[in-house]
Design a protein around this motif. Structure first.
Motif, short mmCIF file in Angstrom:
data_model
loop_
_atom_site.label_atom_id
_atom_site.label_comp_id
_atom_site.label_asym_id
_atom_site.label_seq_id
_atom_site.Cartn_x
_atom_site.Cartn_y
_atom_site.Cartn_z
N VAL A 1 0.85 -1.19 0.00
CA VAL A 1 0.00 0.00 0.00
C VAL A 1 0.89 1.24 0.00
CG1 VAL A 1 -1.72 1.34 1.27
CG2 VAL A 1 -1.88 -1.17 1.20
N ASP A 2 0.67 2.11 -0.97
CA ASP A 2 1.42 3.36 -1.10
C ASP A 2 0.61 4.47 -0.42
OD1 ASP A 2 2.76 5.64 -1.82
OD2 ASP A 2 2.93 5.16 -3.94
N VAL A 3 1.02 4.87 0.79
CA VAL A 3 0.24 5.86 1.51
C VAL A 3 0.28 7.22 0.81
CG1 VAL A 3 0.42 4.73 3.75
CG2 VAL A 3 2.18 6.35 3.05
N VAL A 4 1.35 7.52 0.09
CA VAL A 4 1.42 8.78 -0.65
C VAL A 4 0.32 8.81 -1.71
CG1 VAL A 4 2.82 10.20 -2.18
CG2 VAL A 4 3.88 9.07 -0.22
N GLU A 5 0.11 7.70 -2.37
CA GLU A 5 -0.95 7.63 -3.37
C GLU A 5 -2.33 7.76 -2.71
OE1 GLU A 5 -2.88 7.77 -6.76
OE2 GLU A 5 -0.68 7.85 -6.55
N LEU A 6 -2.50 7.20 -1.52
CA LEU A 6 -3.76 7.35 -0.79
C LEU A 6 -4.03 8.82 -0.51
CD1 LEU A 6 -3.62 4.47 1.87
CD2 LEU A 6 -4.72 4.44 -0.38
N VAL A 7 -2.99 9.56 -0.13
CA VAL A 7 -3.14 10.98 0.15
C VAL A 7 -3.48 11.73 -1.12
CG1 VAL A 7 -1.93 13.07 0.89
CG2 VAL A 7 -1.62 10.92 2.15
N ARG A 8 -2.76 11.46 -2.20
CA ARG A 8 -3.00 12.16 -3.47
C ARG A 8 -4.40 11.90 -3.99
NH1 ARG A 8 2.80 10.65 -6.34
NH2 ARG A 8 4.04 12.32 -5.36
N ALA A 9 -4.89 10.68 -3.78
CA ALA A 9 -6.22 10.32 -4.27
C ALA A 9 -7.32 10.71 -3.31
CB ALA A 9 -6.27 8.81 -4.54
N ALA A 10 -6.96 11.32 -2.19
CA ALA A 10 -7.94 11.67 -1.15
C ALA A 10 -8.80 10.46 -0.82
CB ALA A 10 -8.81 12.85 -1.59
N ASP A 11 -8.13 9.36 -0.48
CA ASP A 11 -8.82 8.12 -0.14
C ASP A 11 -9.84 8.38 0.97
OD1 ASP A 11 -9.19 5.50 1.42
OD2 ASP A 11 -8.07 4.81 -0.34
N ALA B 1 -8.13 17.73 13.06
CA ALA B 1 -8.68 19.07 13.27
C ALA B 1 -9.11 19.25 14.73
CB ALA B 1 -9.86 19.30 12.34
N VAL B 2 -9.65 18.21 15.33
CA VAL B 2 -10.08 18.29 16.73
C VAL B 2 -8.88 18.42 17.67
CG1 VAL B 2 -11.24 17.07 18.61
CG2 VAL B 2 -12.24 17.05 16.32
N VAL B 3 -7.86 17.58 17.44
CA VAL B 3 -6.70 17.58 18.36
C VAL B 3 -5.62 18.57 17.94
CG1 VAL B 3 -7.15 15.17 18.98
CG2 VAL B 3 -5.46 15.68 17.19
N ASN B 4 -5.85 19.28 16.83
CA ASN B 4 -4.91 20.33 16.39
C ASN B 4 -3.52 19.74 16.11
OD1 ASN B 4 -4.18 22.95 15.71
ND2 ASN B 4 -3.87 23.61 17.82
N ASN B 5 -3.49 18.73 15.26
CA ASN B 5 -2.25 18.02 14.96
C ASN B 5 -1.32 18.90 14.13
OD1 ASN B 5 -0.23 16.18 14.46
ND2 ASN B 5 -1.56 14.61 13.60
N ALA B 6 -0.14 19.18 14.66
CA ALA B 6 0.82 20.05 13.98
C ALA B 6 1.82 19.28 13.14
CB ALA B 6 1.56 20.90 15.00
N ASP B 7 1.60 17.97 12.95
CA ASP B 7 2.63 17.19 12.25
C ASP B 7 2.06 15.93 11.59
OD1 ASP B 7 5.29 16.80 11.43
OD2 ASP B 7 5.68 15.43 13.09
N ARG B 8 1.02 16.09 10.76
CA ARG B 8 0.47 14.93 10.06
C ARG B 8 1.22 14.72 8.74
NH1 ARG B 8 -1.12 10.86 11.78
NH2 ARG B 8 -3.08 11.56 12.73
N LYS B 9 2.28 13.95 8.81
CA LYS B 9 3.04 13.58 7.62
C LYS B 9 2.43 12.34 6.97
CE LYS B 9 7.60 15.17 9.28
NZ LYS B 9 7.25 15.76 10.59
N ALA B 10 2.76 12.13 5.69
CA ALA B 10 2.31 10.91 5.01
C ALA B 10 2.90 9.68 5.67
CB ALA B 10 2.69 10.96 3.53
N GLY B 11 4.15 9.79 6.13
CA GLY B 11 4.79 8.66 6.78
C GLY B 11 4.20 8.29 8.12
N HIS B 12 3.31 9.14 8.66
CA HIS B 12 2.65 8.84 9.93
C HIS B 12 1.34 8.09 9.72
CE1 HIS B 12 4.84 12.48 11.95
NE2 HIS B 12 5.65 11.49 11.63
N LEU B 13 1.05 7.71 8.48
CA LEU B 13 -0.15 6.95 8.16
C LEU B 13 0.23 5.49 7.93
CD1 LEU B 13 -1.69 9.50 5.65
CD2 LEU B 13 -2.43 9.12 8.01
N LEU B 14 -0.49 4.58 8.58
CA LEU B 14 -0.16 3.17 8.52
C LEU B 14 -1.36 2.39 7.98
CD1 LEU B 14 1.50 2.75 12.04
CD2 LEU B 14 2.57 3.46 9.90
N ALA B 15 -1.11 1.58 6.95
CA ALA B 15 -2.17 0.76 6.35
C ALA B 15 -2.10 -0.65 6.95
CB ALA B 15 -2.00 0.69 4.83
N ARG B 16 -3.08 -0.99 7.76
CA ARG B 16 -3.11 -2.31 8.38
C ARG B 16 -3.58 -3.37 7.39
NH1 ARG B 16 -6.40 -1.27 13.87
NH2 ARG B 16 -7.92 -2.34 12.55
#
Length: 224
Positions: free
Chosen positions: A94-104, A115-130
């Protein structure tokens, strides 16, 4: 067991041993981030990042969005107090960068959570596909600031309408937050808890995904 050397703060891979009801003796892999391994930041109080990670899990669990893997704070640990988070096995195909680009669509709930927790560092590499198809997020040490600090790669829905089902979940979370306050006060100052309530209220009022703040960088660097 080892160290994740690419992390900006001390991040250790550990084995957790214990007895689980119904399972008996169990060993699980986990990520351990000791407080004393946190690098000082100019815009967050020293020694608070591990606590913010635990608070992010509490909000994730209350929302039912299952964004953050199980996370606890340990006072007694090999390198001192710190946060402990269950290790997530991810799919290699799973390519998480492609998920981001495609607005999965699976990322919408993470964008709302951020938005609720005011995350100041949501990088693509912080997304994990189980393996089960769920997308989770990690590294929530710079969250809950009172000032607007949302920096994320998940701007694909900026300004668009929040779906009715998502609004229902937000409303349930908003009602749950005051009940969580005794648990969250251990990890966050009261003014940040108040700001969290205000952000949830704003999302429910506008019924739209947030826009980037004009006085704050929209995307973290490095973005991956």
């Amino acid at each position: 067991m080892g160290r994740l050397v690419e992390a900006s703060n001390t991040t250790l891979l550990v084995a957790v041993h214990g007895d689980v009801p119904g399972r008996g003796a169990t060993v699980a892999a986990a990520v351990y981030k000791p407080v004393r391994g946190e690098r000082p930041l100019w815009d967050f109080p020293d020694g608070t990042l591990a606590h913010r990670e635990v608070a992010a899990f509490a909000v994730s669990a209350a929302s039912g969005w299952d964004v953050v893997p199980p996370t606890v704070f340990r006072e007694r640990a090999p390198a001192g107090p710190g946060m402990l988070q269950l290790w997530v096995d991810v799919r290699d195909d799973v390519d998480v960068v492609e998920l981001v680009r495609a607005a999965d669509p699976r990322l919408r709930r993470i964008a709302l959570f951020d938005a609720v927790v005011n995350n100041a560092d949501r990088k693509a590499g912080h997304l994990l596909a189980r393996a089960d198809g769920t997308i989770q997020g990690v590294d929530h040490g710079v969250t809950f600031a009172r000032e607007p600090k949302l920096r994320t790669v998940l701007w694909g829905w900026r300004g668009t309408r929040i779906a009715d089902r998502e609004l229902e979940t937000l409303a349930l979370l908003r009602r749950a937050l005051p009940r969580l306050q005794p648990q969250l006060e251990v990890h966050l100052p009261v003014e940040e808890l108040t700001a969290t309530l205000e952000r949830a209220d704003e999302l429910l009022r506008t019924r739209r995904f947030p826009q980037p703040h004009p006085d704050w960088p929209a995307i973290p660097w490095p973005w991956y």
